[in-house]
Scaffold this motif. Structure first.
Motif, PDB file in Angstrom:
ATOM      1  N   ARG A  37      -2.886  39.698  32.263  1.00 12.32           N
ATOM      2  CA  ARG A  37      -2.255  38.387  32.051  1.00 12.32           C
ATOM      3  C   ARG A  37      -2.606  37.829  30.677  1.00 12.32           C
ATOM      4  N   GLN A  38      -3.863  37.999  30.259  1.00 10.05           N
ATOM      5  CA  GLN A  38      -4.295  37.512  28.949  1.00 10.05           C
ATOM      6  C   GLN A  38      -3.531  38.223  27.835  1.00 10.05           C
ATOM      7  N   GLU A  40      -0.573  39.645  28.040  1.00  9.53           N
ATOM      8  CA  GLU A  40       0.822  39.207  28.068  1.00  9.53           C
ATOM      9  C   GLU A  40       0.976  37.814  27.479  1.00  9.53           C
ATOM     10  N   PHE A  41       0.009  36.932  27.742  1.00  6.81           N
ATOM     11  CA  PHE A  41       0.056  35.585  27.187  1.00  6.81           C
ATOM     12  C   PHE A  41      -0.056  35.621  25.666  1.00  6.81           C
ATOM     13  N   GLU A  42      -0.966  36.451  25.161  1.00  9.20           N
ATOM     14  CA  GLU A  42      -1.149  36.543  23.712  1.00  9.20           C
ATOM     15  C   GLU A  42       0.112  37.052  23.023  1.00  9.20           C
ATOM     16  N   SER A  44       3.179  36.469  24.141  1.00  2.87           N
ATOM     17  CA  SER A  44       4.273  35.525  24.368  1.00  2.87           C
ATOM     18  C   SER A  44       4.334  34.470  23.261  1.00  2.87           C
ATOM     19  N   ALA A  46       4.329  31.250  23.687  1.00  3.52           N
ATOM     20  CA  ALA A  46       3.337  30.210  23.984  1.00  3.52           C
ATOM     21  C   ALA A  46       1.945  30.643  23.529  1.00  3.52           C
ATOM     22  N   GLY A  47       1.622  31.909  23.713  1.00  5.43           N
ATOM     23  CA  GLY A  47       0.327  32.424  23.277  1.00  5.43           C
ATOM     24  C   GLY A  47       0.185  32.396  21.768  1.00  5.43           C
TER      25      GLY A  47
END
Length: 72
Positions: A37-38, A40-42, A44, A46-47
């Protein structure tokens, strides 16, 4: 009655060991999922925006007053 206590004690130890192993496996799976998840967030938008904001804040806090006196 005394013999049943012996058998139950062995069962409890085995059950505790199985629960410990299952718990360790669950923690490992949770850690892998959190890492995914981390990552994928980075990747994205938003990341990336969050990272840019943190970098901007770090630059601002590194040079807070730019030579101006603190008290005016």
């Amino acid at each position: 009655m005394g013999c049943f206590a012996c058998f139950d004690g062995g069962n409890k130890k085995q059950r505790k060991e199985e629960e410990r192993l299952a718990s360790a496996e669950a923690r490992a799976r949770a850690a892998e999922a959190a890492q995914k998840r981390q990552e994928e967030f980075e990747k994205s938008a938003a990341g990336r925006a969050a990272r840019a904001q943190l970098q901007g804040m770090a630059k601002q806090s590194a040079n807070p007053n730019k030579g101006e006196p603190v008290l005016k």
